[in-house]
Design a protein around this motif. Structure first.
Motif, PDB file in Angstrom:
ATOM      1  N   ARG A 112       0.841  -1.301  -0.013  1.00 45.72           N
ATOM      2  CA  ARG A 112      -0.029   0.209  -0.088  1.00 45.72           C
ATOM      3  C   ARG A 112       0.846   1.329  -0.172  1.00 45.72           C
ATOM      4  N   LEU A 113       1.932   0.990   0.476  1.00 45.06           N
ATOM      5  CA  LEU A 113       2.782   2.351   0.384  1.00 45.06           C
ATOM      6  C   LEU A 113       3.436   2.629  -0.928  1.00 45.06           C
ATOM      7  N   PHE A 114       3.498   1.764  -1.856  1.00 40.45           N
ATOM      8  CA  PHE A 114       4.089   1.704  -3.071  1.00 40.45           C
ATOM      9  C   PHE A 114       2.814   2.012  -4.269  1.00 40.45           C
ATOM     10  N   VAL A 115       1.746   1.328  -4.215  1.00 38.56           N
ATOM     11  CA  VAL A 115       0.705   1.084  -5.102  1.00 38.56           C
ATOM     12  C   VAL A 115      -0.550   1.164  -4.626  1.00 38.56           C
ATOM     13  N   PRO A 116      -1.329   2.252  -4.950  1.00 40.78           N
ATOM     14  CA  PRO A 116      -2.761   2.079  -4.517  1.00 40.78           C
ATOM     15  C   PRO A 116      -3.662   0.770  -4.985  1.00 40.78           C
ATOM     16  N   PHE A 117      -4.374   0.262  -4.396  1.00 39.75           N
ATOM     17  CA  PHE A 117      -5.064  -0.815  -4.693  1.00 39.75           C
ATOM     18  C   PHE A 117      -6.337  -1.057  -3.821  1.00 39.75           C
ATOM     19  N   GLN A 118      -7.435  -1.735  -4.190  1.00 47.79           N
ATOM     20  CA  GLN A 118      -8.537  -2.167  -3.352  1.00 47.79           C
ATOM     21  C   GLN A 118      -8.672  -3.610  -3.102  1.00 47.79           C
ATOM     22  N   ILE A 119      -9.384  -3.974  -1.948  1.00 48.02           N
ATOM     23  CA  ILE A 119     -10.110  -5.355  -2.014  1.00 48.02           C
ATOM     24  C   ILE A 119     -11.372  -5.706  -2.202  1.00 48.02           C
ATOM     25  N   GLU A 120     -11.757  -6.182  -2.976  1.00 54.65           N
ATOM     26  CA  GLU A 120     -13.333  -5.961  -3.038  1.00 54.65           C
ATOM     27  C   GLU A 120     -14.199  -7.248  -2.162  1.00 54.65           C
ATOM     28  N   HIS A 121     -13.487  -8.210  -2.211  1.00 53.25           N
ATOM     29  CA  HIS A 121     -13.827  -9.435  -1.211  1.00 53.25           C
ATOM     30  C   HIS A 121     -12.795  -9.716  -0.300  1.00 53.25           C
ATOM     31  N   PRO A 122     -12.691  -9.002   0.890  1.00 55.76           N
ATOM     32  CA  PRO A 122     -11.753  -9.297   1.907  1.00 55.76           C
ATOM     33  C   PRO A 122     -11.812 -10.582   2.404  1.00 55.76           C
ATOM     34  N   LEU A 123     -13.016 -11.221   2.677  1.00 57.88           N
ATOM     35  CA  LEU A 123     -13.183 -12.501   3.258  1.00 57.88           C
ATOM     36  C   LEU A 123     -12.675 -13.495   2.424  1.00 57.88           C
ATOM     37  N   TRP A 124     -13.041 -13.337   1.048  1.00 54.39           N
ATOM     38  CA  TRP A 124     -12.412 -14.569   0.076  1.00 54.39           C
ATOM     39  C   TRP A 124     -10.819 -14.245  -0.007  1.00 54.39           C
ATOM     40  N   MET A 125     -10.269 -13.126   0.177  1.00 56.75           N
ATOM     41  CA  MET A 125      -8.960 -12.801   0.207  1.00 56.75           C
ATOM     42  C   MET A 125      -8.402 -13.700   1.212  1.00 56.75           C
ATOM     43  N   LEU A 126      -8.966 -13.341   2.557  1.00 52.39           N
ATOM     44  CA  LEU A 126      -8.326 -14.260   3.740  1.00 52.39           C
ATOM     45  C   LEU A 126      -8.596 -15.584   3.578  1.00 52.39           C
ATOM     46  N   THR A 127      -9.579 -16.072   2.651  1.00 52.23           N
ATOM     47  CA  THR A 127      -9.678 -17.583   2.629  1.00 52.23           C
ATOM     48  C   THR A 127      -8.712 -18.137   1.788  1.00 52.23           C
ATOM     49  N   PHE A 128      -8.540 -17.378   0.633  1.00 55.48           N
ATOM     50  CA  PHE A 128      -7.395 -17.985  -0.347  1.00 55.48           C
ATOM     51  C   PHE A 128      -6.026 -17.810   0.339  1.00 55.48           C
ATOM     52  N   LEU A 129      -5.912 -16.921   1.207  1.00 53.65           N
ATOM     53  CA  LEU A 129      -4.679 -16.749   1.996  1.00 53.65           C
ATOM     54  C   LEU A 129      -4.302 -17.974   2.675  1.00 53.65           C
ATOM     55  N   LEU A 130      -5.395 -18.421   3.566  1.00 55.60           N
ATOM     56  CA  LEU A 130      -5.288 -19.266   4.391  1.00 55.60           C
ATOM     57  C   LEU A 130      -5.241 -20.824   3.995  1.00 55.60           C
ATOM     58  N   LEU A 131      -5.908 -21.003   2.651  1.00 53.04           N
ATOM     59  CA  LEU A 131      -5.931 -22.194   1.982  1.00 53.04           C
ATOM     60  C   LEU A 131      -4.607 -22.485   1.300  1.00 53.04           C
ATOM     61  N   THR A 132      -4.006 -21.432   0.712  1.00 53.23           N
ATOM     62  CA  THR A 132      -2.790 -21.482   0.200  1.00 53.23           C
ATOM     63  C   THR A 132      -1.780 -21.802   0.999  1.00 53.23           C
ATOM     64  N   ALA A 133      -1.623 -20.938   2.116  1.00 50.32           N
ATOM     65  CA  ALA A 133      -0.567 -21.293   3.229  1.00 50.32           C
ATOM     66  C   ALA A 133      -0.752 -22.805   3.719  1.00 50.32           C
ATOM     67  N   VAL A 134      -1.729 -23.098   4.124  1.00 49.93           N
ATOM     68  CA  VAL A 134      -1.779 -24.479   4.517  1.00 49.93           C
ATOM     69  C   VAL A 134      -1.632 -25.524   3.349  1.00 49.93           C
ATOM     70  N   THR A 135      -2.095 -25.329   2.277  1.00 51.51           N
ATOM     71  CA  THR A 135      -1.680 -26.325   1.243  1.00 51.51           C
ATOM     72  C   THR A 135      -0.223 -26.482   0.991  1.00 51.51           C
ATOM     73  N   PHE A 136       0.386 -25.247   0.774  1.00 55.36           N
ATOM     74  CA  PHE A 136       1.709 -25.272   0.487  1.00 55.36           C
ATOM     75  C   PHE A 136       2.795 -25.591   1.406  1.00 55.36           C
ATOM     76  N   SER A 137       2.338 -25.345   2.885  1.00 53.49           N
ATOM     77  CA  SER A 137       3.035 -25.901   3.985  1.00 53.49           C
ATOM     78  C   SER A 137       3.008 -27.433   4.143  1.00 53.49           C
ATOM     79  N   LEU A 138       1.674 -27.864   3.725  1.00 54.36           N
ATOM     80  CA  LEU A 138       1.730 -29.394   3.776  1.00 54.36           C
ATOM     81  C   LEU A 138       2.673 -29.688   2.575  1.00 54.36           C
ATOM     82  N   PHE A 139       2.733 -29.216   1.336  1.00 53.76           N
ATOM     83  CA  PHE A 139       3.698 -29.559   0.298  1.00 53.76           C
ATOM     84  C   PHE A 139       5.144 -29.273   0.813  1.00 53.76           C
ATOM     85  N   GLY A 140       5.645 -28.463   1.603  1.00 54.25           N
ATOM     86  CA  GLY A 140       6.960 -28.252   2.065  1.00 54.25           C
ATOM     87  C   GLY A 140       7.018 -29.199   3.098  1.00 54.25           C
ATOM     88  N   PHE A 141       6.103 -29.749   3.681  1.00 52.16           N
ATOM     89  CA  PHE A 141       6.336 -30.651   4.761  1.00 52.16           C
ATOM     90  C   PHE A 141       6.738 -32.177   4.085  1.00 52.16           C
TER      91      PHE A 141
END
Length: 253
Positions: A126-155
């Motif tokens: 946000r300090l460099f580029v202006p942007f918006q988040i239209e679906h914050p709950l979906w953003m957090l959902t994708f963030l959580l799913l991706t983090a868990v999935t690729f953490s399992l892959f890393g495991f």
């Protein structure tokens, strides 16, 4: 379920992250900030927007996903590989702790560190580029799913690797190229028709597309397909981890 065992592993891994704060948090944030400065502020200001979104804002979800994928794999793979390397893995396996509790502790800590990093990069962008988040709950959902999935892959990578070179092999030679070719810096609709079809075989495309949709409401593939592909990869990783503990693959040797 042994909550105390999960909490002990989780707190140990999180404490290791705070001890290596420069490597775990500061370095990825600085590296990603350079992308925002060069591609977002400098080059992006001279480029046309994509799908009605300025180029600087368009690459924000892709860069966050790039850091999230690499750090999730790195955190989880090193977290389980180091006990194998020093031999303390046998103490964990001989303790009254189930495979689910071991995975929950290590993967939970790796995913937590990645999510924290992703949110810090989001604020930094946000300090460099202006942007918006239209679906914050979906953003957090994708963030959580991706983090868990690729953490399992890393495991899984951490179990498979028997030296430090192999520990870095898959992230450097497979995951990072797939992320760069998965639409981090462009829309796949900008490619020729043949390469658009080829790109759809890249699983990272669905992660970045769904994550970008949560920001701007635009996507290269349907958001339902993105969620479905993420869940399929999650299921594959869960099945692989189950087989590893059932067979003792590279744990009991």
């Amino acid at each position: 379920m042994n909550i105390y065992a999960i909490r002990a592993i989780y707190r140990f891994e999180m404490a290791r992250a705070w001890r290596t704060l420069l490597q775990s948090i500061v370095s990825p944030v600085i590296s990603t900030s350079l992308y925002f400065v060069v591609f977002g502020a400098a080059i992006g200001s001279h480029m046309n927007g994509i799908d009605g979104v300025s180029y600087g804002a368009f690459i924000v979800p892709g860069l966050i996903m790039l850091s999230l994928l690499t750090q999730s794999i790195s955190n989880a793979s090193f977290g389980i590989y180091f006990p194998k390397f020093v031999g303390t893995i046998y103490e964990i396996l001989s303790a009254p702790v189930s495979p689910f509790e071991i995975v929950a502790g290590y993967v939970g800590a790796a995913a937590s560190k990645s999510i924290i990093l992703g949110l810090i990069i989001l604020v930094t962008a946000r300090l460099f580029v202006p942007f918006q988040i239209e679906h914050p709950l979906w953003m957090l959902t994708f963030l959580l799913l991706t983090a868990v999935t690729f953490s399992l892959f890393g495991f899984i990578i951490g179990i498979w690797a028997d030296n430090f070179e192999k520990l870095q092999l898959v992230p450097l030679l497979v995951v990072t190229p797939l992320t760069f070719l998965g639409g981090s810096f462009y829309s796949i609709h900008m490619l020729p028709p043949f390469w658009q079809k080829v790109t759809l075989f890249n699983p990272v495309v669905y992660l970045i597309s769904g994550f970008r949709w949560s920001f701007y409401g635009v996507a290269d593939v349907g958001v339902g397909v993105s969620v479905g592909m993420t869940l399929v990869f999650l299921a594959i990783c869960l099945a692989a981890v189950w087989w590893i503990f059932r067979s003792g693959y590279r744990l009991k040797a």
